[in-house]
Write an enzyme that holds these catalytic residues in place. Structure first.
Site, PDB file in Angstrom:
ATOM      1  N   GLU A   1      -5.117   1.587   2.396  1.00  0.00           N
ATOM      2  CA  GLU A   1      -5.095   0.343   3.193  1.00  0.00           C
ATOM      3  C   GLU A   1      -5.292   0.660   4.667  1.00  0.00           C
ATOM      4  OE1 GLU A   1      -3.247  -2.831   5.682  1.00  0.00           O
ATOM      5  OE2 GLU A   1      -2.656  -0.739   5.514  1.00  0.00           O
ATOM      6  N   GLU A   2      -4.776   1.814   5.092  1.00  0.00           N
ATOM      7  CA  GLU A   2      -4.800   2.151   6.520  1.00  0.00           C
ATOM      8  C   GLU A   2      -6.191   2.562   7.006  1.00  0.00           C
ATOM      9  OE1 GLU A   2      -2.456   1.394   8.338  1.00  0.00           O
ATOM     10  OE2 GLU A   2      -0.532   1.637   7.321  1.00  0.00           O
TER      11      GLU A   2
ATOM     12  N   GLU B   1       4.269  -6.193   3.563  1.00  0.00           N
ATOM     13  CA  GLU B   1       4.115  -5.552   4.880  1.00  0.00           C
ATOM     14  C   GLU B   1       5.276  -6.002   5.769  1.00  0.00           C
ATOM     15  OE1 GLU B   1       1.867  -3.467   6.148  1.00  0.00           O
ATOM     16  OE2 GLU B   1       0.039  -3.640   4.938  1.00  0.00           O
TER      17      GLU B   1
ATOM     18  N   ASP C   1       6.347   0.852   7.072  1.00  0.00           N
ATOM     19  CA  ASP C   1       4.945   0.524   6.723  1.00  0.00           C
ATOM     20  C   ASP C   1       4.424   1.511   5.692  1.00  0.00           C
ATOM     21  OD1 ASP C   1       2.443  -0.550   6.744  1.00  0.00           O
ATOM     22  OD2 ASP C   1       1.857   0.257   8.673  1.00  0.00           O
TER      23      ASP C   1
ATOM     24  N   ASP D   1      -0.199   4.270   1.074  1.00  0.00           N
ATOM     25  CA  ASP D   1      -0.576   5.267   2.087  1.00  0.00           C
ATOM     26  C   ASP D   1       0.119   5.016   3.420  1.00  0.00           C
ATOM     27  OD1 ASP D   1      -2.209   2.887   2.144  1.00  0.00           O
ATOM     28  OD2 ASP D   1      -3.550   3.874   3.566  1.00  0.00           O
TER      29      ASP D   1
ATOM     30  N   HIS E   1       3.254   3.005  12.656  1.00  0.00           N
ATOM     31  CA  HIS E   1       2.149   3.791  13.232  1.00  0.00           C
ATOM     32  C   HIS E   1       2.591   4.575  14.467  1.00  0.00           C
ATOM     33  CE1 HIS E   1      -1.225   1.177  11.256  1.00  0.00           C
ATOM     34  NE2 HIS E   1      -0.169   1.303  10.469  1.00  0.00           N
TER      35      HIS E   1
ATOM     36  N   HIS F   1       0.835  -1.197   0.000  1.00  0.00           N
ATOM     37  CA  HIS F   1       0.000   0.000   0.000  1.00  0.00           C
ATOM     38  C   HIS F   1       0.872   1.251   0.000  1.00  0.00           C
ATOM     39  CE1 HIS F   1       0.564   0.732   4.388  1.00  0.00           C
ATOM     40  NE2 HIS F   1       0.465  -0.581   4.521  1.00  0.00           N
TER      41      HIS F   1
HETATM   42 ZN   LIG Z   1       0.939  -1.544   6.311  1.00  0.00          ZN
END
Ligand SMILES: [Zn+2]
Length: 392
Positions: free
Chosen positions: A153-154, A178, A116, A86, A365, A84
Site C-alpha cells: 500500500e505504501e 488506517e 500504520d 507493509d 512514517h 495493509h
Molecule cells: Zn497506512
C-alpha cells in the site's frame, strides 16, 4: 490484554517494508502467514493471493508479496475489515528503541507499523476473538466476516490492484483500519505523480538559431500547467478538505548542462492532488492536450510518463448506510483525510467503504511511531459493534 500485546509484538517483529528501492524492499509473507495462522485458529477459511506488480515505473519489485483474504461465514452481505501489512522504511539511529521490538512506555506502544497499521490487525484479532466467544459458535454468523490484508500500500498499491483484478470475494461493507483516531473518514483526495520530458536541440549559446531550447519550452509548459491549476480551482472546491482546492505542485526540474550551450533536454516532475469528482485519466488527458497545443510548431517533443499509477479520489456519500452507522457509533461526523488509502479499490469491488481505525496518522512514517494505548479498548468495541451490525 496479554494476547493482543503478544500479537502486536509478533507483527511488529516481522519486517514488511515496502520501498521503491529494491535494497530496502522486503517480502510481506511472514506477516501474511502470522495473520493467516491466527485467523485459521478462529475458524476462518484462508486464501492467500499472489501479488504481481503493475506499477507504472517498473522499478519496484513485488517478489514475495501477498494478500490475505480470510473469511468466516457465508452470505451476500457482510463486513470486510481491511488493512495493509507493509510499512515504510525507518530512519536508522533516530529511534529511541528498536523499531522491530514493541516498546511499552508513556501509555504508548512504540514500534514500526504500530499505528500504520499493524496495530489495527492486533485490535481486529482481539475484537473478532472476543465476538466469537460471546457468540459461542461462529456458525451463528448470518453474513460473512472477511479480513483482508494487503501488500505494498505504501508504494504501488499493487495489493489493492490485485484484489480488484481478481474480483476478490467481497461483502457489502468495508472498513479500512488506517489510523484516524477512530473517527469515520468518507473522503480523501486522489494523487498522481507525473513527469514531462522535453527534447529540443543543443547548440552554441551565442546564437538561438543554432539550437532549440527545451528550457525555454518548459517555461511555456509550466505557465500552461499553472493556468490549468487555476482553472481546476475555479471548477472544483470542497470545503470538507483542509485544502479546499485541487493542487498541482511543481516539484523538480532538471535541464541543461553547460552554461554556454542551448538546453537540449529538460524534465519536470509534479504531483496533482485531485478532489472527488475529478478523474485521474481526465486530468492526464487535459495536461497532455494543453502541452501539445503549447508546443505546436515548436519542433520540441514532449514525453509524458506517470511516476506511479496514482490513486483515485475517494468519496463515500454521507447518505451511505455505513457512514451513518459509523457516525452514530462514534458520535463523530465523517470527515476527510489528508492521505490516500486503498478505499477507492474496495469501492471498485462494490462495497460501501469508510476508513476508520485506531491511532494517529500524525506519528506515522516517522521515527518513534506509536499507538496510544487509550485507542485500543474503544477500537475493539467499535469493531465488535460493526461485526454485530453487519454479520449477525
Ligand atoms: Zn497506512
Amino acid at each position: 490484554m496479554p494476547k493482543l500485546i503478544q500479537n502486536l509484538q509478533d507483527l511488529i517483529a516481522l519486517p514488511s517494508i515496502s520501498s521503491s528501492n529494491p535494497a530496502l524492499d522486503t517480502s510481506n509473507r511472514p506477516v501474511i502467514d502470522l495473520l493467516a495462522e491466527r485467523l485459521a485458529d478462529l475458524g476462518f477459511a484462508i486464501e492467500i493471493q499472489t501479488v504481481t506488480d503493475s506499477s507504472a515505473n517498473g522499478a519496484h519489485t513485488t517478489a514475495g508479496k501477498y494478500n490475505l483474504i480470510a473469511t468466516l461465514g457465508t452470505g451476500s452481505g457482510g463486513l470486510v475489515l481491511a488493512g495493509h501489512t507493509d510499512t515504510v522504511p525507518y530512519d536508522e539511529g533516530k529511534w529511541q528503541s528498536d523499531p522491530f521490538t514493541l516498546s511499552d512506555r508513556d501509555n504508548r506502544f512504540y514500534g514500526l507499523g504500530t499505528t500504520d497499521m499493524k496495530g489495527f490487525f492486533a485490535v481486529a484479532l482481539e475484537a473478532i476473538e472476543s465476538f466469537c466467544q460471546t457468540l459461542g459458535d461462529s456458525r451463528k454468523l448470518k453474513q460473512p466476516l472477511i479480513v483482508i490484508a494487503t501488500a505494498d500500500e505504501e508504494t504501488s498499491m499493487a495489493g489493492a490492484k490485485a484484489l480488484v483484478a481478481a474480483d476478490t470475494q467481497q461483502a457489502r461493507y468495508a472498513v479500512i483500519g488506517e489510523p484516524t483516531g477512530l473517527q469515520p473518514v468518507r473522503m480523501h483526495k486522489g494523487v498522481m505523480m507525473e513527469s514531462i520530458t522535453l527534447e529540443g536541440r543543443s547548440g552554441h549559446s551565442s546564437n538561438p538559431a543554432l539550437g532549440n531550447s527545451a528550457l525555454d519550452a518548459m517555461h511555456k509548459v509550466i505557465a500552461e500547467l499553472m493556468a490549468l491549476r487555476e482553472s481546476w480551482g475555479k471548477k472544483y472546491q470542497n470545503p470538507a478538505f483542509e485544502v479546499i482546492l485541487p493542487t498541482l505542485n511543481l516539484a523538480s526540474i532538471h535541464g541543461g548542462d553547460a552554461t554556454n550551450r542551448i538546453c537540449q533536454h529538460c524534465e519536470l516532475r509534479f504531483d496533482v492532488r485531485l478532489l472527488p469528482g475529478m478523474q485521474n485519466d481526465d486530468v492526464r488527458r487535459s495536461i497532455k492536450n494543453r502541452v501539445a497545443s503549447t508546443l505546436a510548431g515548436s519542433h520540441i517533443t514532449a514525453n509524458h510518463s506517470s511516476l506511479f499509477d496514482g490513486v483515485s479520489a475517494f468519496l463515500e456519500p454521507e447518505t451511505s448506510e455505513l457512514v451513518q452507522f459509523a457516525e452514530k457509533l462514534t458520535g463523530h461526523s465523517a470527515i476527510s483525510a489528508g492521505f490516500a488509502t486503498e478505499a477507492p479499490y474496495l469501492q471498485a469491488l462494490g462495497m460501501q467503504t469508510i476508513v476508520m481505525g485506531p491511532g494517529s496518522i500524525d506519528c506515522a512514517h516517522q521515527a518513534n511511531e506509536y499507538l496510544a494505548q487509550d485507542q485500543i479498548t474503544p477500537g475493539i468495541d467499535l469493531l465488535k459493534s460493526l461485526i454485530q451490525q453487519y454479520c449477525l
